[in-house]
Design an enzyme around this catalytic site. Structure first.
Site, short mmCIF file in Angstrom:
data_model
loop_
_atom_site.label_atom_id
_atom_site.label_comp_id
_atom_site.label_asym_id
_atom_site.label_seq_id
_atom_site.Cartn_x
_atom_site.Cartn_y
_atom_site.Cartn_z
N PRO A 85 3.05 28.72 -33.45
CA PRO A 85 2.55 27.41 -33.03
C PRO A 85 1.08 27.44 -32.61
O PRO A 85 0.76 27.75 -31.46
CB PRO A 85 3.46 27.06 -31.85
N GLU A 86 0.19 27.15 -33.53
CA GLU A 86 -1.22 26.98 -33.21
C GLU A 86 -1.59 25.54 -33.50
O GLU A 86 -0.73 24.72 -33.80
CB GLU A 86 -2.06 27.99 -33.99
N ASN A 97 -4.12 32.90 -31.32
CA ASN A 97 -4.47 34.29 -31.60
C ASN A 97 -4.66 34.57 -33.08
O ASN A 97 -5.51 35.38 -33.48
CB ASN A 97 -3.41 35.22 -31.03
N ARG A 111 -4.14 39.40 -24.97
CA ARG A 111 -3.56 39.16 -26.28
C ARG A 111 -4.00 40.30 -27.21
O ARG A 111 -5.05 40.92 -27.02
CB ARG A 111 -4.06 37.83 -26.85
N LYS A 146 -2.61 22.03 -28.62
CA LYS A 146 -1.27 22.56 -28.82
C LYS A 146 -0.20 21.72 -28.12
O LYS A 146 0.95 22.12 -28.03
CB LYS A 146 -1.20 24.01 -28.35
#
Length: 264
Positions: free
Chosen positions: A2-3, A165, A250, A51
């Protein structure tokens, strides 16, 4: 994953299915909304903001949800089997006469007055996929912390909304920028942001999240999740390391040849 592009596509699909429809039933499986019921209200629109997802009704209410890392919304015709996961993972259900929207593993589920949406999305920077996109504002926000690494700056949704990411890693690779480069050391920051935005926009029309131009399985990405494998450009081993503050680090992927370390 989910970006920004994923949430944009989800919002578009939900808007096409639900906008203009009267809600015939709701089921919110979070304690704060256990007794909430939107039955009788009409969905006016479903939009994404970075988002975040906002489903608005004609009673000036907004259902605010966030997919986080594992969440998803699925659309089903009434009577069809729900197949998005086990029942205990369902967090929200919206029913109309023609569709059932089921939210699985949602990280945030809350009802807020539409006029108060700024409380949950007002902190976000310009949305790379939104009508409010403003490159100069995004650059201004990024440059307020000149000593932070560009990789961390891109993930900060207060600077610009939508990059996660995956796109952080891929945009830095195609730009030849080492992830640990400070924001102040980048001469062509607008070009980097433009590449990230074009990647996101290209992937709003399909679900592959491909950045290489090849949507075939295993061929979609340049460096993301390819640690230990050869760089597609030069053959050097792709590296991976955690980057960011403790508790919020991350994984960063990069090619040490194509993305050389900045001068000391």
């Amino acid at each position: 994953m989910p970006e920004g592009d994923t949430v944009y596509r989800v919002a578009r699909a939900m808007h096409q299915a639900l906008a203009g429809q009267v809600i015939t039933g709701t089921d919110f499986r979070v304690p704060e909304l256990a007794t909430a019921d939107l039955s009788g209200q009409t969905v006016t629109e479903v939009v994404s903001r970075g988002k975040h997802l906002l489903a608005r009704t004609d009673r000036a209410l907004s259902l605010h949800t966030h997919l986080k890392m594992e969440g998803a919304w699925h659309l089903y015709r009434p009577g069809r089997r729900w197949a998005g996961g086990p029942w205990h993972e369902i967090r929200a259900v919206l029913k109309t006469g023609t569709w059932v929207a089921v939210g699985y593993r949602l990280g945030i589920v809350e009802l807020i007055p539409t006029a108060e949406e700024h409380r949950v999305v007002g902190h976000l920077g310009p949305d790379l996929l939104g009508a409010d996109w403003d490159l100069e504002e995004a650059l201004s926000r990024l440059r307020k912390d000149p000593d932070i690494s560009i990789a961390e700056a891109l993930l900060d949704q207060r600077n610009l909304a939508g990059i996660g990411n995956l796109y952080k890693n891929e945009a830095l690779f195609v730009s030849g920028i080492n992830p640990w480069t400070k924001v102040s050391e980048l001469e062509d920051l607008p070009k980097l942001i433009d590449k990230a935005r074009r990647m996101l926009k290209l992937n709003t029309v399909h679900w592959a999240q491909a950045t290489t131009g090849n949507a075939s399985r295993g061929q979609q990405h340049w460096v993301f999740e390819r640690a230990g494998r050869p760089c597609r450009r030069c053959g050097t081993r792709v590296e991976a390391a955690e980057q960011g503050p403790a508790g919020a680090a991350r994984l960063t992927y990069w090619c040490p040849v194509c993305q050389p370390s900045p001068p000391a």
